[in-house]
Design a protein around this motif. Structure first.
Motif: not given
Length: 476
Positions: A257-267, A382-390, A467-473
């Motif tokens: 959550l904090f690695r890839y979705n910190w912007r959504q948390i701030l919003i 809907a601000l988050f993808p399924t795997k970290v939505r809750y 996002f997928l490229r960053k996660e893969k790298q």
């Protein structure tokens, strides 16, 4: 053309990825029944939570004497009662941090069974606590402990209920069905307010202090047990089970959550500043504000607020349906601008001795609030993808709620005492509107977007590829 699953319309995005939008029109009877149970289980749990907040707010003037004795009758007594409520909110982030990732790993339904159980027992326990006259300062300490347990469980309740309902709802009608969660909020608040008002009229102040104050808290028990019975019979949302089957469940949801979705948390956190300041000032703090600070008749002002909330209940689902058609952001932006411009004038009307102006002030605040909550339960999941939505919802929502929502009543009460101005809540709410406006402008539009898959709903294909490229790298 639709595939074999109910009402599911295959849509190809520019990358050729398949996104299923469901309208629910061809939903099989069994799945329609499951949707109705999901709505009932989620909304009733939210109603229990807000029944408690309403009872606490409406009985606050009596709880000063009950839990603080004669010493609490000075100007800071009411502040102390709301301060206990505020302190309990600071354990909500802990509940979100623990229960949110559990919901992403083991499932939404299991966590929701736990939260409604703990929340119900903690609230009902307040109804059997000894008073200050019986045990002295042990009484407010026990009250605080009950509120702390309630706060922890609530840390996983609202976010989980919103996610559970959003993931069960057809994509193209998520706003309409999501609004039922906030319908539960209003229903619980109306029930608590009406019950307390009727009791005050029937038994009077002396009767309430003599022990009748216990009844509303005890009534939480049958309400919560009903919600628990429904939730034990619910199935996990299809969105979550599909993610589990496709091995899209996060093994470390908190870190992801904090690695890839910190912007959504701030919003989300910024938006919830406005959402919860409005919630708690209008629905929980208002009775005490009208009676103590403005000197209005308690029964009259309470029934005015109940009338406004009943009207809100009548239009909240049509507003949710409207958000499905025109989008979430236009409605949310309108509400935020309205709070910025109209909060102070509305609170000035509340201070008038003219009953019609008081009613108009409440109506303005209630209308702006219902515009916002009519689409919030479909927007925030809907601000988050399924795997970290809750996890994302529970943590971001409860951190913001603890800092700004739970403290709203006590801070405003203190500021009114210090400044002598009864317009303080209006300025406070207008300031929250500015913060919320910035957050809403940063949100993606998620109406008519699927919640399935690893993409953040409403984001562009280019953003998702990046996002997928960053996660893969990062993984390599």
């Amino acid at each position: 053309m639709t595939d074999s699953t109910y009402g599911r319309i295959p849509v190809l995005d520019p990358d050729g990825a398949r996104a299923d939008l469901t309208d629910g029109k061809d939903m099989p009877p069994e799945e329609r029944k499951e949707l109705r149970k999901a709505i009932a289980g989620s909304a009733l749990g939210n109603a229990v939570e807000w029944f408690d907040y309403a009872v606490y707010g409406y009985l606050a003037v009596y709880m000063v004497r009950i839990f603080f004795g004669e010493q609490g009758q000075n100007g800071l007594g009411l502040f102390a009662v709301f301060a206990i409520l505020a302190i309990s909110f600071f354990v909500r982030p802990l509940g979100g941090i623990i229960l949110g990732p559990m919901g992403d790993k083991i499932g939404r339904q299991k966590v929701l069974v736990f939260t409604i159980t703990m929340m119900t027992l903690a609230t009902a326990a307040i109804g059997i606590l000894p008073t200050f006259d019986q045990v002295g300062y042990v009484s407010p300490v026990l009250l605080l402990l009950c509120r702390l347990v309630q706060g922890f469980s609530t840390g996983g309740e609202y976010g989980g209920a919103a996610v559970f309902m959003a993931e069960h709802a057809p994509d193209k009608r998520r706003g309409f069905y999501g609004a039922f969660l906030e319908f539960g909020t209003l229903a619980g608040t109306v029930a608590g307010a009406t019950l307390c008002t009727v009791m005050i009229v029937v038994v009077g102040d002396a009767g309430m202090l003599a022990g009748w104050w216990r009844l509303p808290f005890l009534l939480t028990l049958p309400l919560g047990l009903t919600a628990l019975w429904i939730r034990t019979r619910l199935k996990e949302p299809r969105v979550f089970t599909e993610a589990a089957q496709n091995d899209e469940i996060a093994k470390r949801p908190f870190l992801d959550l904090f690695r890839y979705n910190w912007r959504q948390i701030l919003i989300l956190t910024g938006f919830v500043v406005l959402l919860n300041v409005a919630y708690y000032l209008i629905l929980a703090y208002m009775p005490s504000y009208l009676s103590k600070n403005l000197g209005h008749d308690t029964a009259t002002s309470t029934m005015m607020l109940v009338v406004i909330m009943v009207l809100m209940m009548c239009i909240i689902n049509p507003i949710g349906a409207l958000s499905d058609r025109v989008g979430r952001k236009p409605l949310l932006l309108g509400a935020a601008v309205g709070f910025i411009l109209l909060s102070v004038p509305a609170f000035a009307m509340l201070g008038s001795r003219n009953l019609l102006l008081q009613l108009l002030g409440l109506a303005i605040l209630g209308f702006l609030l219902v515009i916002m909550i009519g689409s919030v339960s479909s927007t925030l999941p809907a601000l988050f993808p399924t795997k970290v939505r809750y996890s994302g919802f529970a943590i971001g929502y409860n951190v913001s709620t603890a800092i700004f929502g739970g403290t709203a009543a006590s801070i405003n009460e203190w500021l009114i005492v210090e400044t002598g101005s009864t317009l303080v809540p209006g300025w406070y709410l207008a300031g929250a509107g500015v913060v919320g406006l910035v957050a809403i402008l940063c949100m993606p539009e998620s109406a008519q977007s699927t919640l399935r898959g690893e993409r953040i709903p409403g984001t562009s294909s280019a953003a998702f590829r990046a996002f997928l490229r960053k996660e893969k790298q990062t993984s390599s």
